[in-house]
Write a protein that holds these residues in place. Structure first.
Motif, PDB file in Angstrom:
ATOM      1  N   GLU A  35      -8.062   4.379   0.873  1.00 30.13           N
ATOM      2  CA  GLU A  35      -7.566   5.622   0.924  1.00 30.13           C
ATOM      3  C   GLU A  35      -6.585   5.715  -0.323  1.00 30.13           C
ATOM      4  O   GLU A  35      -6.532   6.801  -1.017  1.00 30.13           O
ATOM      5  CB  GLU A  35      -6.938   6.078   2.140  1.00 30.13           C
ATOM      6  CG  GLU A  35      -7.570   6.145   3.487  1.00 30.13           C
ATOM      7  CD  GLU A  35      -7.445   4.570   3.934  1.00 30.13           C
ATOM      8  OE1 GLU A  35      -6.455   4.172   4.345  1.00 30.13           O
ATOM      9  OE2 GLU A  35      -8.555   3.804   3.922  1.00 30.13           O
ATOM     10  N   THR A  36      -6.102   4.810  -0.745  1.00 30.17           N
ATOM     11  CA  THR A  36      -5.016   4.725  -1.653  1.00 30.17           C
ATOM     12  C   THR A  36      -5.894   4.831  -3.162  1.00 30.17           C
ATOM     13  O   THR A  36      -5.429   5.565  -4.113  1.00 30.17           O
ATOM     14  CB  THR A  36      -3.911   3.764  -1.590  1.00 30.17           C
ATOM     15  OG1 THR A  36      -3.286   3.578  -0.411  1.00 30.17           O
ATOM     16  CG2 THR A  36      -2.841   3.668  -2.587  1.00 30.17           C
ATOM     17  N   MET A  73      -3.566  -2.658  -1.694  1.00 29.24           N
ATOM     18  CA  MET A  73      -4.002  -1.027  -1.609  1.00 29.24           C
ATOM     19  C   MET A  73      -5.183  -0.971  -0.735  1.00 29.24           C
ATOM     20  O   MET A  73      -6.277  -1.592  -0.993  1.00 29.24           O
ATOM     21  CB  MET A  73      -4.297  -0.762  -3.322  1.00 29.24           C
ATOM     22  CG  MET A  73      -3.000  -0.448  -3.758  1.00 29.24           C
ATOM     23  SD  MET A  73      -3.309   0.796  -5.207  1.00 29.24           S
ATOM     24  CE  MET A  73      -4.338  -0.485  -6.354  1.00 29.24           C
ATOM     25  N   ASP A  91       0.720  -1.117   0.081  1.00 30.40           N
ATOM     26  CA  ASP A  91       0.096   0.013  -0.064  1.00 30.40           C
ATOM     27  C   ASP A  91       0.871   1.253   0.040  1.00 30.40           C
ATOM     28  O   ASP A  91       0.803   2.060  -0.730  1.00 30.40           O
ATOM     29  CB  ASP A  91      -0.889  -0.089   1.189  1.00 30.40           C
ATOM     30  CG  ASP A  91      -1.839   1.073   1.190  1.00 30.40           C
ATOM     31  OD1 ASP A  91      -2.578   1.270   0.384  1.00 30.40           O
ATOM     32  OD2 ASP A  91      -1.783   2.119   2.091  1.00 30.40           O
ATOM     33  N   GLN A  92       1.817   1.196   0.922  1.00 35.27           N
ATOM     34  CA  GLN A  92       2.819   2.500   0.918  1.00 35.27           C
ATOM     35  C   GLN A  92       3.315   2.874  -0.572  1.00 35.27           C
ATOM     36  O   GLN A  92       3.449   3.929  -1.007  1.00 35.27           O
ATOM     37  CB  GLN A  92       3.932   2.340   1.983  1.00 35.27           C
ATOM     38  CG  GLN A  92       4.726   3.702   2.184  1.00 35.27           C
ATOM     39  CD  GLN A  92       5.795   3.151   3.168  1.00 35.27           C
ATOM     40  OE1 GLN A  92       5.890   2.676   3.902  1.00 35.27           O
ATOM     41  NE2 GLN A  92       6.987   4.212   2.959  1.00 35.27           N
ATOM     42  N   VAL A 133      -6.995   8.182  -4.189  1.00 38.86           N
ATOM     43  CA  VAL A 133      -5.889   9.125  -4.766  1.00 38.86           C
ATOM     44  C   VAL A 133      -5.677   8.557  -6.221  1.00 38.86           C
ATOM     45  O   VAL A 133      -5.643   9.410  -7.187  1.00 38.86           O
ATOM     46  CB  VAL A 133      -4.599   9.054  -3.844  1.00 38.86           C
ATOM     47  CG1 VAL A 133      -3.650   9.766  -4.686  1.00 38.86           C
ATOM     48  CG2 VAL A 133      -4.775   9.175  -2.434  1.00 38.86           C
ATOM     49  N   MET A 134      -5.848   7.265  -6.229  1.00 36.21           N
ATOM     50  CA  MET A 134      -5.666   6.632  -7.649  1.00 36.21           C
ATOM     51  C   MET A 134      -6.670   7.135  -8.410  1.00 36.21           C
ATOM     52  O   MET A 134      -6.465   7.383  -9.667  1.00 36.21           O
ATOM     53  CB  MET A 134      -5.864   5.096  -7.402  1.00 36.21           C
ATOM     54  CG  MET A 134      -5.269   4.244  -8.455  1.00 36.21           C
ATOM     55  SD  MET A 134      -5.136   2.691  -8.189  1.00 36.21           S
ATOM     56  CE  MET A 134      -4.455   1.988  -9.491  1.00 36.21           C
ATOM     57  N   ILE A 136       1.712   6.516  -6.976  1.00 37.84           N
ATOM     58  CA  ILE A 136       0.535   7.139  -7.738  1.00 37.84           C
ATOM     59  C   ILE A 136       0.930   8.675  -7.398  1.00 37.84           C
ATOM     60  O   ILE A 136       0.771   9.454  -8.554  1.00 37.84           O
ATOM     61  CB  ILE A 136      -0.657   6.623  -7.167  1.00 37.84           C
ATOM     62  CG1 ILE A 136      -1.020   5.142  -7.215  1.00 37.84           C
ATOM     63  CG2 ILE A 136      -1.781   7.678  -7.300  1.00 37.84           C
ATOM     64  CD1 ILE A 136      -2.178   4.817  -6.372  1.00 37.84           C
ATOM     65  N   GLU A 137       1.223   9.015  -6.349  1.00 38.18           N
ATOM     66  CA  GLU A 137       1.715  10.496  -6.087  1.00 38.18           C
ATOM     67  C   GLU A 137       2.920  10.996  -7.282  1.00 38.18           C
ATOM     68  O   GLU A 137       2.743  12.202  -7.892  1.00 38.18           O
ATOM     69  CB  GLU A 137       2.234  10.873  -4.749  1.00 38.18           C
ATOM     70  CG  GLU A 137       1.123  10.418  -3.653  1.00 38.18           C
ATOM     71  CD  GLU A 137       0.107  11.704  -3.852  1.00 38.18           C
ATOM     72  OE1 GLU A 137       0.307  12.678  -4.661  1.00 38.18           O
ATOM     73  OE2 GLU A 137      -1.005  11.629  -2.898  1.00 38.18           O
ATOM     74  N   ARG A 171       0.918   4.198  -2.822  1.00 38.41           N
ATOM     75  CA  ARG A 171       0.427   5.499  -2.588  1.00 38.41           C
ATOM     76  C   ARG A 171       1.939   6.518  -3.269  1.00 38.41           C
ATOM     77  O   ARG A 171       1.496   7.286  -3.931  1.00 38.41           O
ATOM     78  CB  ARG A 171       0.152   5.613  -1.155  1.00 38.41           C
ATOM     79  CG  ARG A 171      -0.679   6.878  -0.914  1.00 38.41           C
ATOM     80  CD  ARG A 171      -1.235   6.764   0.524  1.00 38.41           C
ATOM     81  NE  ARG A 171      -0.219   6.778   1.537  1.00 38.41           N
ATOM     82  CZ  ARG A 171      -0.093   5.510   2.359  1.00 38.41           C
ATOM     83  NH1 ARG A 171      -0.789   4.790   2.274  1.00 38.41           N
ATOM     84  NH2 ARG A 171       0.835   5.838   3.294  1.00 38.41           N
ATOM     85  N   GLU A 172       2.973   6.073  -2.877  1.00 34.35           N
ATOM     86  CA  GLU A 172       4.009   6.977  -3.225  1.00 34.35           C
ATOM     87  C   GLU A 172       4.210   6.899  -4.688  1.00 34.35           C
ATOM     88  O   GLU A 172       4.483   7.908  -5.785  1.00 34.35           O
ATOM     89  CB  GLU A 172       5.345   6.503  -2.734  1.00 34.35           C
ATOM     90  CG  GLU A 172       5.172   6.739  -1.070  1.00 34.35           C
ATOM     91  CD  GLU A 172       6.566   6.124  -0.452  1.00 34.35           C
ATOM     92  OE1 GLU A 172       6.235   6.215   0.627  1.00 34.35           O
ATOM     93  OE2 GLU A 172       7.124   5.372  -1.309  1.00 34.35           O
TER      94      GLU A 172
END
Ligand SMILES: [Zn+2]
Length: 455
Positions: free
Chosen positions: A287-288, A284, A264-265, A291-292, A271-272, A268-269
């Protein structure tokens, strides 16, 4: 016009398999999925001239000069795409035997074997694949590039390929080809020429090296994986600074970025950082996924790979069994959430983890986890075409597009497993298959007592 008897006979023999470049072909079937609409069209007709579709729609008038292929009670669809394959390898058998075979066989022999994988993939209706990584431990050969080029030149039969060459990853990470082998067994530590890079500058160098060698897309491992011996499945393996360099350098060179990621971490990184797709995404969290969705990043779920591994769990060493079980336990909820939240889903299967040519089994897994059948079909056509950056030319049945089209029996929105029984395949206007595949013909011909035992 004067045609000798011999030419006439030859023409009749090959009329079905080979068409002159400018011959008009009319494909008709009871239904058609055009890749865009939310319902099937009745009485579908697709007109093809040369390598292009000249018209597609319901009940179109068929010009008298056209060669008609009537597919009957079937559904015409755009050629399927698989956004995650590895056509140069087969990881579907016993894990340790495969590792031994990889160091035992010459890479040239493995390349010849790969031509059969390419054929079974296109015969299954997958006319385009994004091939996400090809490597042989101790070798720098670019077999995926060779396979793509040979298919493009018409030397062998296979799907159109967008290739990644070596996946990029960290020392000791999921893509480190020496991961799990004794240190220096292959005489040196892998470096950027093998896709193994540490730090933003080396990552940029690896991207440039791959593009120089013919990569169409950049693949990287940002978290651990299931089928690697010396890493944890969900730990991050690139830093945010490394991911930023990866995405920036790839996008500058107009290449998309696909990242292998379970954790998951790391997701997220990534995707950002702006990657184009997350491959697998098992752990995932909602919350992730939020963002996705906002960033419009594609998710390539590869459900079939996990399904295959879980069905043959004894083929894998205990450490990999534990990783597979953890990923499998998490991925169904993740996928259901992604569908509910409207995350863009691209169709991809991780072919090679299971035997090549079974790609369409992914459809049923998607539908069983809550995806609408039409959306599942769109994932393998319009969505993949967009992710691959080829939607100008492919992904739908409409005028001006390249003539990649297939037929499945009956109505796939009623029975999604119809996608597993593709009966007709055309790629760029050429009929690749009508009726059974070469393998099916052999199966039917073999008497039961002569069939080799299943392994
Ligand atoms: Zn993969």
């Amino acid at each position: 016009m004067k045609i000798t008897r011999y030419v006439g006979v030859a023409f009749l023999c090959f009329a079905v398999a080979v068409h002159a470049a400018d011959e008009l072909i009319a494909m008709k079937a009871a239904r058609m999925f055009d890749g865009k609409s939310n319902t099937l069209v009745q009485d579908g007709v697709v007109l093809v001239e040369g390598n292009k579709i000249v018209d597609a729609g319901s009940n179109l008038p068929i010009p008298s000069a056209a060669h008609v292929i009537d597919l009957g009670d079937a559904t015409l669809c755009p050629g399927f795409m698989d956004a995650h394959t590895h056509l140069t390898s087969d990881y579907s058998g016993d894990f340790n035997q495969r590792r031994l075979k990889e160091v035992d066989l010459n890479v040239s022999e493995q390349a010849i074997i790969a031509t059969a994988y390419a054929r079974s993939t296109v015969e299954a209706g997958f006319t385009t694949v994004r091939d996400l990584g090809s490597r042989f431990v101790g070798s720098r050969e670019l077999v995926d590039v060779a396979l793509r080029n040979s298919i493009n030149k018409g030397l062998i039969v296979g799907p159109r390929m967008l290739v990644a060459t070596k996946g990029i990853g960290a020392t000791g990470g999921h893509f480190d080809p020496t991961n799990g082998f004794r240190d220096f067994l292959f005489g040196r530590e892998p470096d950027y020429t093998d896709g193994i890079a540490d730090g933003p500058d080396e990552i940029r160098k690896a991207v440039r090296f791959e593009v120089k060698n013919g990569a169409d897309v950049i693949k990287a491992a940002v978290s651990g994986g299931v089928l690697s011996l010396a890493d944890e499945v969900d730990t991050p393996q690139l830093t945010p600074a490394e991911m930023a360099a990866l995405v920036d350098e790839s996008h500058r060179l107009r290449k998309k970025v696909a990242v292998h990621c379970h954790g998951d971490q790391a997701a997220r990184e990534a995707i950002e950082a702006g990657v184009d797709s997350i491959e697998h995404g098992s752990f995932m969290k909602p919350e992730t996924l939020t963002v996705m969705k906002k960033k419009r990043t594609f998710l390539t779920p590869t459900l079939l790979a996990t399904e295959w591994i879980m069905g043959k769990i004894d083929n894998y060493p205990p450490a990999l069994q534990a990783k597979a079980k953890a990923a499998a336990a998490a991925r169904s909820d993740m996928f259901r959430n992604a569908v509910k939240m409207g995350v863009r889903i691209s169709f991809g299967t991780d072919a090679s983890v299971y035997p090549h040519g079974q790609n369409a089994k992914e459809f049923k897994l998607m539908v069983d986890l809550g995806m609408n059948p039409i959306d599942a079909l769109k994932s393998a056509t319009t969505n993949d075409a967009e992710l691959l950056g080829i939607s100008q030319k492919l992904g739908t049945l409409e005028k001006g597009k390249l003539a990649d089209l297939i037929a499945v029996p009956g109505d796939p929105t009623v029975d999604i497993t119809a996608t597993e029984r593709v009966s007709f395949v055309m790629k760029e206007g050429k009929v690749i298959r009508q009726g059974p595949t070469a393998a099916q013909k052999t199966e039917n011909a073999a008497s039961p007592h002569l069939t080799a035992p299943a392994d």
